[in-house]
Design a protein around this motif. Structure first.
Motif, PDB file in Angstrom:
ATOM      1  N   GLY A 130       1.330 -33.680 -57.767  1.00  0.00           N
ATOM      2  CA  GLY A 130       0.888 -35.034 -57.906  1.00  0.00           C
ATOM      3  C   GLY A 130      -0.205 -35.528 -57.037  1.00  0.00           C
ATOM      4  N   ARG A 131      -0.316 -34.861 -56.006  1.00  0.00           N
ATOM      5  CA  ARG A 131      -1.438 -35.324 -55.134  1.00  0.00           C
ATOM      6  C   ARG A 131      -2.724 -34.673 -55.735  1.00  0.00           C
ATOM      7  N   GLY A 132      -2.586 -33.315 -56.352  1.00  0.00           N
ATOM      8  CA  GLY A 132      -3.673 -33.006 -57.161  1.00  0.00           C
ATOM      9  C   GLY A 132      -4.259 -33.981 -58.170  1.00  0.00           C
ATOM     10  N   VAL A 133      -3.411 -34.399 -58.903  1.00  0.00           N
ATOM     11  CA  VAL A 133      -3.604 -35.520 -59.982  1.00  0.00           C
ATOM     12  C   VAL A 133      -4.081 -36.772 -59.358  1.00  0.00           C
ATOM     13  N   PRO A 138      -6.531 -41.208 -51.614  1.00  0.00           N
ATOM     14  CA  PRO A 138      -5.528 -40.356 -52.220  1.00  0.00           C
ATOM     15  C   PRO A 138      -5.362 -38.779 -51.504  1.00  0.00           C
ATOM     16  N   THR A 139      -6.272 -38.508 -50.637  1.00  0.00           N
ATOM     17  CA  THR A 139      -6.039 -37.239 -49.938  1.00  0.00           C
ATOM     18  C   THR A 139      -5.157 -37.573 -48.694  1.00  0.00           C
ATOM     19  N   LYS A 140      -5.187 -38.691 -48.288  1.00  0.00           N
ATOM     20  CA  LYS A 140      -4.333 -39.004 -47.071  1.00  0.00           C
ATOM     21  C   LYS A 140      -3.220 -39.941 -47.242  1.00  0.00           C
ATOM     22  N   ILE A 141      -3.377 -40.941 -48.140  1.00  0.00           N
ATOM     23  CA  ILE A 141      -2.336 -41.959 -48.053  1.00  0.00           C
ATOM     24  C   ILE A 141      -0.957 -41.386 -48.324  1.00  0.00           C
TER      25      ILE A 141
END
Lengths: 529, 343, 367
Positions: B159-162, B264-267
């Motif tokens: 999911g984080r990748g997407v 998106p990388t941190k939130i």
């Protein structure tokens, strides 16, 4: 049927004992699981260890293998007193155990499993795979097992996996091998191979203990037998000296020539005549468990299901209820076939089942009495997705009073209740669903005498109201007194049926032993004498 | 009178006639009373600790007693609380949802991307992302039978990748409606807090009074027994993961609105741990079968105020981590104690 | 005594680990920022902010030559070059860095440029590098995920006779043996310059709160030490009243600042270890009803477009640049290497500063 040449004289408790216990006692929280048991196993002997549930077999096995230290008594190995503090201690002197569930590593090869933890090492301390495989082949060849030792264990059949477990036991040069229900999930062919291996071991002088619920197997394989009941050794002797009936009566603690009890129920068969069955079970098959079970239940009838442990009693009602996956067969309720393998389908057809395992499959211990009772009718008592608390309150109050469930309040946690009251809560859960067929698996097990008679009276009353009831009980009196008819199961098929004149505990005993003819003869004898 | 037919539920009058008036007994014995003490700690420990912590802060922390402090803590706790409420439901089924952080990132990434459809459209799409990840988790857990921790761990990573792929670089959010959602108040109460309060109330009602909520708790308590009682186990499990996904997405929307940016990388990083901590500290056992909504709210507040206290007194990061660790361990220990007493 | 201390440290570390696992509050080892520095000594074109070498810190005297390294001569214009990026390009710094490498490669005219991204995972970077070697890479530029642990990849490159140039994070391996040299910023100096900028912005008087980057990260450590050392030495009027981690993240920068301002109304300035946390602080200051850049001075490091725009808007006072545009310098260094020149172990670049005077005109230089 002793097989080997060395199998001549092995009296119990002889000086030649390989493994022996004297006066072993083991209690758990005040319950004496094993009491003052003397047990003896000679080299080159296969000894059966039998008993019903709770007789103390597994406790004794665990004492022998060092899992539990005994509270009292001695263990001797080759005549020397030994103390096993841990399972490893028992393994060190050469006692291995093969369980029903294979406790090996499914992802490793057969050879790897056989030598797990003792792999032959080559240079640099690495596992010498070739050497290991060669030695594994040599071991498996000794048993005439045909398998590829480089195969992953998990890809083999269960039977072959058991064999590998045995091979492992042999490769550590065990002197004693204890097999705890090794055959319960095996095919007939696999059982035959297992027995071959076991006999080979015996002929090599290993002592074997064989725990099984399949009575036939005892005479096929074992030289001698120890029977436990209520934690005591009630009989030790040669297998060949016992017939089935005697064995079973000793396991159950009933005399062979106990007087025939009164016949069927108070109200004879007359009222049942001509009625269509409310439940009709045909040819239900469950792999390795049930081999085509069929029987009918008419409205107002209590049909007992009898059978020794492992005969498929519980499996039968579970398969009928859809809680155990059946491969074929059909179940009809009031003439309409119900969706197979679906609990919800069964419930919709007004079938309810009280499971024998109250804790694991019955109560939800964190929930209140009220929520436990209402569980199966939650959606029925809901409107627009929300639960009607008043509807539930009404139902709960009704059943708490009807079944005389003793609670401080319906909101009391069910785990705080006594066993008998928990059982009543579960009965209430099923009665809320207004069933036409009620499947009761050991409804009175583990509850006090008062609650027990209340439950029995309730069953009678429900039948009078026209329900079809299937009753499972390991207590013969309960079956004989409570049932209009008893269907006897053995090894997953219907062995016979008792009703009317043949409904007595001695008949039942004989039938359980698998000997309907003896039962008939007995009945005849009583009639004569 | 053997009439064929179902066992009718008898009337109370008939019962009284037959058995006389009801008697009531089976009071908890001394053994149970001792257990109740351990149970009391698990049930109420979080409230006692929270009260104690607030009391200490009143004394030692500057500016603690002020409406601004209250507002700030409530605003900051809102997203964690919303995620924790979903997590409480999942944990109630004896599951766990590690994918919430990724869902937050996904939802936050969607906001600036689709703001062209207007704020409602973008928010709707973001919440839908929660439906998607939740359905996926539900399908794996309920349908395929994958262990919850494994299923949601996979979604957490994927999911984080997407979200990274979709969102790309950090994007600022300037849409006035979204900014207002994160900043403005109604009658002095920030929107974010109003939303968290409303969600809490709804989830509380669902757990207590809805058919779904009651089934959920029963399934968590004893899945096999629930199956045998004909409960729609798979449907309830799947629904629970969808609810958790949607609530996580809502938290993502609020976080993005508040920081006016989506990274998106941190939130939402480690949000799953914060949520699980709030739930467990709040007295919901990881073994399922109980959902304690009020406890979860208190648990989230407790963690929030601990964090605020540590910052206010400039406690270094390493110490702060230890304090939080001690609290989690203590909460788990209390639970274990209760379980042992229940044996 | 010694023993007790050691024991305590171990306890501390263990507890830290537990808490990380249990409550997980930090995000270790993921620095968003990077090195940087100024522009182009060698000047290239474009409005871009080209890197300038500050010092050829030739610590080992002569530096590293082709011969010493034992590599075969190579014509870069006919070579396959591999670039292993460490972190996702969602971070502005990384995006700018990757873009810069791509553009420089195109300008030099290499035969083929292979680009991989390790997504911040060391094992992936190792396999990325091995993959590129298999695909025939003849020269490697690596932005390491971590200072330690790249050994298998470096060994593989050495075996294949492929020279490696590391950028923006220094590895602990042997220079001129495992890799040619390191190109990057001096994070300590960035911290010192941030202190200078803070002095400028506050007029020398202020109560400063520091937003720390991720714990256990050398960027965090150096940017913090540089700042504090400089303040202690030069600016007695600046008092550091709080140091709290916000993990290089904007939303954490915001929440931590909100808490700090609420509990400590004395705070007049914020130093953030990166721009994202600085931007979070801007939002927090506004939410507290104060004017960022005015009531509360803000200084941060990196030089992202959003932060430089915030200077233009008067919300941030100064940004110390950490230049991500390694492309031209990397290829230039590679060319020098193949030309037979000696390359120093550390090639440290010069970073710019953005402030209210130059932000507007240099907005295009921001990344």
């Amino acid at each position: 049927m002793p097989g080997g040449a060395d199998a001549i004289d092995r009296p119990a408790n002889s000086a030649t004992s390989l493994l022996e216990t004297v006066g072993v006692d083991k209690s758990f929280g005040g319950v004496r699981a094993v009491r003052d048991v003397d047990f003896s196993l000679a080299a080159g002997e296969i000894r059966a260890l039998v008993g019903e549930n709770g007789a103390g077999k597994s406790t004794l096995v665990k004492v022998l293998t060092g899992v539990y230290p005994p509270d009292a008594g001695e263990i001797y190995f080759e005549g020397e007193p030994v103390t096993f503090c841990r399972p490893l201690d028992a393994q060190h002197v050469g006692i291995s155990t093969v369980y029903q569930e294979v406790n090996l590593v499914p992802l490793l090869s057969v050879a790897r499993n056989i030598f797990l933890g003792r792999e032959p090492r080559g240079r640099l301390g690495l596992v010498d795979v070739d050497e290991m495989n060669d030695r594994a082949r040599a071991i498996t060849a000794r048993f005439a097992i045909d398998l590829d030792v480089t195969e992953e264990l998990g890809r083999l059949g269960l039977g072959a996996q058991q064999m590998v477990a045995l091979a492992r036991a042999v490769s550590v040069e065990s002197r004693v091998v204890i097999m705890d229900e090794p055959t319960s999930s095996l095919e007939a062919r696999e059982v035959a191979t297992l027995f071959k291996v076991a006999r080979n071991l015996r002929d090599e002088g290993v002592g074997l203990v064989f725990v099984s619920h399949r009575l036939d197997e005892l005479w096929q394989l074992c030289d001698s037998v120890t029977i436990l009941r209520d934690g005591r050794n009630v009989h030790s002797g040669a297998m060949a000296d016992l017939d089935r009936l005697t064995l079973v009566s000793m396991m159950l603690g009933r005399d062979v020539d106990e007087v025939v009890e009164h016949g069927a129920t108070e109200f004879g068969d007359s009222h049942l005549q001509g009625r269509e069955p409310v439940l009709s079970v045909s040819d239900v098959e469950v792999r390795n468990r049930l081999h085509g079970v069929s029987f009918d239940v008419r409205p107002g009838e209590v049909v007992g299901l009898a059978g020794l442990l492992g005969s498929g009693r519980s499996e039968t009602v579970k398969a009928v209820y859809g809680a155990l996956h059946s491969q074929s067969g059909s179940v009809e309720v009031a003439g309409r076939r119900i969706k197979p393998n679906s609990v919800r389908g069964a419930l919709r057809a007004s079938v309810a089942m009280l499971s024998e395992d109250r804790k694991a499959e019955g109560i939800i211990s964190d929930l209140s009495v009220r929520d436990n009772i209402a569980l199966a009718v939650l959606s029925r008592c809901s409107r627009a997705g929300f639960v009607s608390e008043s509807a539930i309150d009404r139902l709960v109050e009704t059943f708490v009073r009807r079944l005389q469930i003793k609670v401080s309040s319906p909101r009391q946690k069910v785990r705080e209740l006594s066993g008998g009251n928990q059982q009543k809560v579960l009965l209430a859960r099923w009665l809320c669903t207004e069933p036409t067929v009620l499947l009761l698996d050991e409804p009175t097990r583990g509850i006090d005498v008062g609650a027990k008679s209340e439950v029995q009276a309730l069953i009678d009353e429900l039948a009078e109201q026209g329900l079809g009831v299937v009753l499972i009980s390991s207590e013969m009196e309960e079956l004989v007194e409570g049932a209009d008819r008893i269907v006897v199961l053995r090894d997953g098929h219907v062995e016979g049926e008792l009703d009317g004149a043949t409904l007595s505990s001695s008949e039942l005993l004989a039938a359980l032993a698998g000997d309907i003819d003896t039962a008939d003869a007995l009945a005849q004898e009583h009639a004569d004498g | 009178m053997a009439d064929a037919g179902p066992a009718r539920v008898p009337t109370l009058e008939a019962i009284d006639e037959k058995f006389g008036p009801p008697e009531q007994t089976d009071q908890p014995s001394g053994y149970f009373r001792r257990m109740v003490d351990a149970d009391w700690l698990r049930r109420n420990g979080v409230y006692a600790t929270l009260a104690l912590l607030i009391g200490v802060n009143v004394v030692i922390t500057d500016n603690f007693v002020s409406s601004n402090t209250l507002r700030l803590q409530l605003v900051q706790v809102a997203p964690v609380l919303i995620v924790a409420l979903g997590m409480a439901l999942v944990i109630g089924t004896e599951g766990i949802d590690l994918s919430v952080g990724a869902t937050i990132a996904l939802a936050a990434a969607i906001i600036p991307l689709y703001i062209g459809y207007g704020a409602p459209g973008a928010i709707g799409l973001a919440l839908f992302a929660g439906v998607v990840t939740g359905s996926f988790a539900g399908l794996l857990v309920a349908g395929v039978g994958v262990q919850p921790i494994v299923a949601t761990l996979g979604i957490m990573v994927a999911g984080r990748g997407v979200a990274n792929l979709l969102g790309g670089e950090i994007k600022s959010i300037r849409d006035p409606a979204i900014v207002s959602l994160g900043t403005d108040s109604v009658a002095g109460v920030p929107y974010v807090v109003v939303i968290a309060g409303a969600v809490s109330l709804v989830v509380w009602g669902v757990v207590r009074h809805s058919t779904y909520g009651r089934q959920l708790v029963a399934i968590g308590g004893n899945k096999r027994a629930a199956e045998l009682a004909g409960l729609p186990v798979k449907r309830v499990l799947a629904t629970t993961y969808v609810v958790s996904g949607v609530l996580a997405a809502l938290a993502g929307v609020l976080l993005a609105a508040r920081s006016r940016a989506s990274d998106p990388t941190k939130i939402g990083l480690l949000m799953e741990l914060a949520a699980i901590t709030a739930v467990v500290v709040g007295g919901t056992p990881l073994s399922g079968g109980q959902v304690r909504i009020v406890g979860t709210i208190a648990g989230a507040l407790l963690i929030q105020i601990i964090g605020a206290t540590l910052i206010a007194h400039d406690i270094p990061d390493s110490t702060a981590q230890m304090v939080q660790a001690v609290i989690v361990v203590a909460a788990v220990y209390v639970q274990l104690g209760v379980r042992r007493a229940n044996r | 005594m010694q023993r007790t201390i050691q024991y305590r440290w171990r306890l501390l570390a263990a507890a830290g680990l537990v808490s990380l696992a249990a409550a997980g509050c930090t995000d270790s080892g993921d620095d968003e920022s990077s090195p940087s520095d100024a522009s182009g000594a060698t000047g290239t074109e474009g409005g871009d902010d080209e890197q300038v070498v500050r010092t050829d810190v030739t610590s080992k005297g002569e530096g590293c030559t082709l011969e010493q390294y034992g590599a075969e001569p190579l014509d870069l214009t006919d070579a396959v070059v591999g670039f292993s990026q460490s972190e996702p390009d969602t971070a502005a710094f990384r995006a700018a860095e990757t873009k810069s490498i791509r553009e420089a490669a195109e300008q030099v005219g290499v035969k083929e440029l292979l680009v991989t991204n390790a997504n911040n995972e060391l094992p992936k970077q190792i396999s990325d590098i091995q993959d590129m070697l298999n695909q025939g890479a003849q020269f490697l530029i690596v932005a390491p995920v971590n200072s330690d642990g790249l050994d298998p990849a470096l060994a593989a490159a050495k075996e294949a006779g492929v020279p490696v140039l590391t950028i923006d994070r220094k590895v602990t391996n042997e220079p001129c043996s495992d890799y040619i040299a390191f190109l990057g910023s001096d994070f300590y100096q960035q911290g010192q310059r941030a202190a200078d900028a803070m002095n400028e912005a506050t007029g020398g008087e202020g109560q400063v709160a520091i937003l720390l980057g991720s714990s256990g990260n050398n960027v965090t450590d150096n940017r913090n030490a540089g700042f504090k050392d400089q303040v202690e030495e030069r600016y007695p009027g600046l008092e550091i009243v709080a140091e709290q981690t916000a993990n290089f993240a904007r939303d954490e920068g915001q929440t931590v600042t909100e808490q700090l301002l609420q509990s400590n109304s004395e705070i007049t300035a914020i130093y953030a270890h990166n721009d994202e946390m600085g931007l979070g602080a801007v939002t927090a200051v506004e939410a507290a009803g104060k004017a960022p850049g005015d009531d509360i001075k803000i200084v941060s490091i990196d030089g992202t477009r959003n932060a430089v725009q915030a200077i233009v808007d008067g919300q941030i006072n100064a940004v110390i640049e950490s230049n991500p545009r390694f492309g031209p310098l990397a290829f230039e260094t590679a060319q020098k290497f193949y030309d037979g020149e000696a390359i120093p172990e550390d090639v440290i670049i010069e970073d710019d500063e953005y402030n209210s005077e130059n932000a507007q005109e240099n907005l295009d230089k921001a990344f």
